[in-house]
Design a protein around this motif. Structure first.
Motif, mmCIF file in Angstrom:
data_model
loop_
_atom_site.group_PDB
_atom_site.id
_atom_site.type_symbol
_atom_site.label_atom_id
_atom_site.label_comp_id
_atom_site.label_asym_id
_atom_site.label_seq_id
_atom_site.Cartn_x
_atom_site.Cartn_y
_atom_site.Cartn_z
ATOM 1 N N GLU A 198 -15.485 3.718 0.177
ATOM 2 C CA GLU A 198 -14.033 3.704 -0.013
ATOM 3 C C GLU A 198 -13.359 2.821 1.032
ATOM 4 O OE1 GLU A 198 -13.008 7.798 0.162
ATOM 5 O OE2 GLU A 198 -13.848 8.270 -1.816
ATOM 6 N N SER A 199 -13.849 2.868 2.259
ATOM 7 C CA SER A 199 -13.295 2.015 3.308
ATOM 8 C C SER A 199 -13.530 0.542 2.999
ATOM 9 C CB SER A 199 -13.912 2.369 4.661
ATOM 10 O OG SER A 199 -13.577 3.692 5.034
ATOM 11 N N ASN A 201 -13.683 -0.777 0.031
ATOM 12 C CA ASN A 201 -12.732 -1.173 -1.004
ATOM 13 C C ASN A 201 -11.335 -1.396 -0.441
ATOM 14 O OD1 ASN A 201 -14.649 -1.122 -3.045
ATOM 15 N ND2 ASN A 201 -14.285 1.034 -3.550
ATOM 16 N N ARG A 202 -10.950 -0.576 0.535
ATOM 17 C CA ARG A 202 -9.632 -0.751 1.159
ATOM 18 C C ARG A 202 -9.565 -2.083 1.909
ATOM 19 N NH1 ARG A 202 -10.568 5.186 2.948
ATOM 20 N NH2 ARG A 202 -9.575 6.338 1.225
ATOM 21 N N SER A 239 -9.399 -4.919 -0.606
ATOM 22 C CA SER A 239 -8.094 -5.062 -1.266
ATOM 23 C C SER A 239 -7.119 -5.833 -0.386
ATOM 24 C CB SER A 239 -7.525 -3.685 -1.612
ATOM 25 O OG SER A 239 -7.059 -3.003 -0.465
ATOM 26 N N LEU A 277 -2.937 -1.385 -1.699
ATOM 27 C CA LEU A 277 -3.649 -0.206 -1.204
ATOM 28 C C LEU A 277 -3.384 1.017 -2.085
ATOM 29 C CD1 LEU A 277 -3.197 -0.602 2.657
ATOM 30 C CD2 LEU A 277 -5.359 -0.613 1.400
ATOM 31 N N ASN A 293 -5.434 0.581 -5.167
ATOM 32 C CA ASN A 293 -6.837 0.812 -4.832
ATOM 33 C C ASN A 293 -7.146 2.304 -4.788
ATOM 34 O OD1 ASN A 293 -9.501 -0.293 -3.478
ATOM 35 N ND2 ASN A 293 -8.788 1.378 -2.184
ATOM 36 N N GLU A 294 -6.290 3.085 -4.136
ATOM 37 C CA GLU A 294 -6.552 4.520 -3.985
ATOM 38 C C GLU A 294 -6.453 5.254 -5.313
ATOM 39 O OE1 GLU A 294 -7.743 5.707 -1.260
ATOM 40 O OE2 GLU A 294 -7.469 3.775 -0.276
ATOM 41 N N GLY A 296 -7.327 9.538 0.649
ATOM 42 C CA GLY A 296 -6.726 8.593 -0.288
ATOM 43 C C GLY A 296 -5.323 8.985 -0.688
ATOM 44 N N LEU A 301 -2.909 8.577 2.143
ATOM 45 C CA LEU A 301 -2.523 7.165 2.269
ATOM 46 C C LEU A 301 -1.450 6.793 1.255
ATOM 47 C CD1 LEU A 301 -5.900 5.283 2.856
ATOM 48 C CD2 LEU A 301 -3.927 5.310 4.379
#
Length: 342
Positions: A181-182, A184-185, A188, A249, A252-253, A306, A309
């Motif tokens: 997941e990090s 992907n962040r 992005s 972001l 993405n989440e 997520g 955020l």
């Protein structure tokens, strides 16, 4: 300041006027002027194709051209070169029109003295020098900004690679998923800088292309490209850097959440993403036709990083977020462009 030597093209066919103007220019104390002559429009255009000048002095009445057309022909060929019209036509309306269309000055023969000509030449040349310096400064800034986006993108790629390497040392799937997941962040955000690097406007990106690329990458990351259909409806919008990163972001989440949880009992599904301007605010809608958001989970107070955020970023954008559980899961976020919040 006028440089020590400036080149002037005089377009004039009257010998008496040529002598008069040359005499005045030779007596000017503010700088040295190198004077070249053309007696017709055709000759002048040919000279301009092969030589560089700082300023043009021109009559409107020539053997092969008369009136305002004479000016427009030269101006169209050399739009960045200052042109001073010096003519026997004492026509105030023509003078105003000429200046509006790009002439540096409009002088009347018989009324021009050495002082007036010197001032007009000085202003024309200084303006040209200022414009050239400004263009050079803008170009240098653009190159620096482009390089900055390139370096940031590369640094993001390094971080992404390090996180990927770290997954090989993770001891359980939960840790692997957190690292993923990090990744992907980080990706992005890196994609925003890559878009800006290739954009002609370094301050904004075409957000539709970005959302399509981001969604495609997420589907690939979760190995769901053949199972989930992305439906993207993004208007022809250009977001500034800060807004684009934060909005990216959020997407993405929320898309990641859909891909991880919404389709566990379905063979196929859809994720919808739309972003448009509604009543002068951006409206971002992310939805899916999956199993739905848990009824007992308060998304505004969730323990999930997520969702935390998403809520924090919405606050940064001075936005509002709503959840609709009636058909799958649908998040609607309305927010302002950060440039409007300064």
């Amino acid at each position: 300041m006028v440089s020590d030597s400036s080149t002037v093209l005089l377009i004039e066919d009257n010998l008496g006027d040529i002598v008069s103007i040359r005499t005045m220019i030779s007596e000017l104390s503010d700088g040295v002027f190198e004077l070249k002559f053309a007696e017709s429009l055709g000759e002048a255009l040919n000279i301009l194709e092969n030589e560089n000048f700082d300023v043009i002095l021109m009559d409107l009445g020539l053997p092969d051209s008369q009136g305002f057309r004479t000016f427009t022909q030269v101006h169209n060929q050399m739009p960045e070169l200052p042109i001073i019209i010096i003519t026997g036509l004492e026509d105030e309306d023509l003078g105003v029109s000429a200046v509006k269309e790009g002439a540096q000055d409009y002088l009347i023969k018989g009324q021009v003295d050495k002082k007036l000509l010197a001032r007009s030449l000085k202003f024309a040349i200084e303006r040209k020098q200022t414009e050239e310096e400004l263009k050079s400064s803008i170009y240098e800034r653009d190159v620096l900004l482009k390089e900055t986006h390139h370096r940031v993108k590369n640094n993001m790629q390094v971080i992404h690679s390090l996180l990927n390497l770290q997954t090989h040392y993770a001891e359980n799937m939960e840790a692997v998923n957190v690292l993923k997941e990090s990744q992907n962040r980080v990706k992005s955000m890196g994609m925003i800088h890559e878009k800006l690097y290739h954009s002609t406007d370094r301050s904004k990106i075409n957000f539709k292309d970005y959302v399509q690329n981001l969604t495609s990458d997420l589907l690939t990351s979760y190995k769901l490209s053949e199972k989930i259909l992305p439906v993207i409806q993004v208007g022809d919008l250009e977001l500034n850097l800060e807004t684009a990163i934060l909005c990216g972001l959020i997407i993405n989440e929320l898309v990641s959440n859909s891909l991880k949880y919404a389709f566990s009992n379905k063979e196929i599904g859809e994720v919808h993403i739309s972003l448009n301007l509604v009543d002068n605010r951006y409206e971002l809608v992310i939805s899916d036709n999956g199993i739905g958001f848990p009824e007992d989970l308060d998304f505004k107070n969730a323990e999930s990083l997520g969702l935390q955020l998403v809520n924090n970023i919405t606050d940064q954008l001075d936005g509002d977020i709503e959840l609709d559980r009636s058909l799958g899961t649908k998040f609607t976020i309305k927010f302002d462009d950060l440039k409007n919040l300064e």
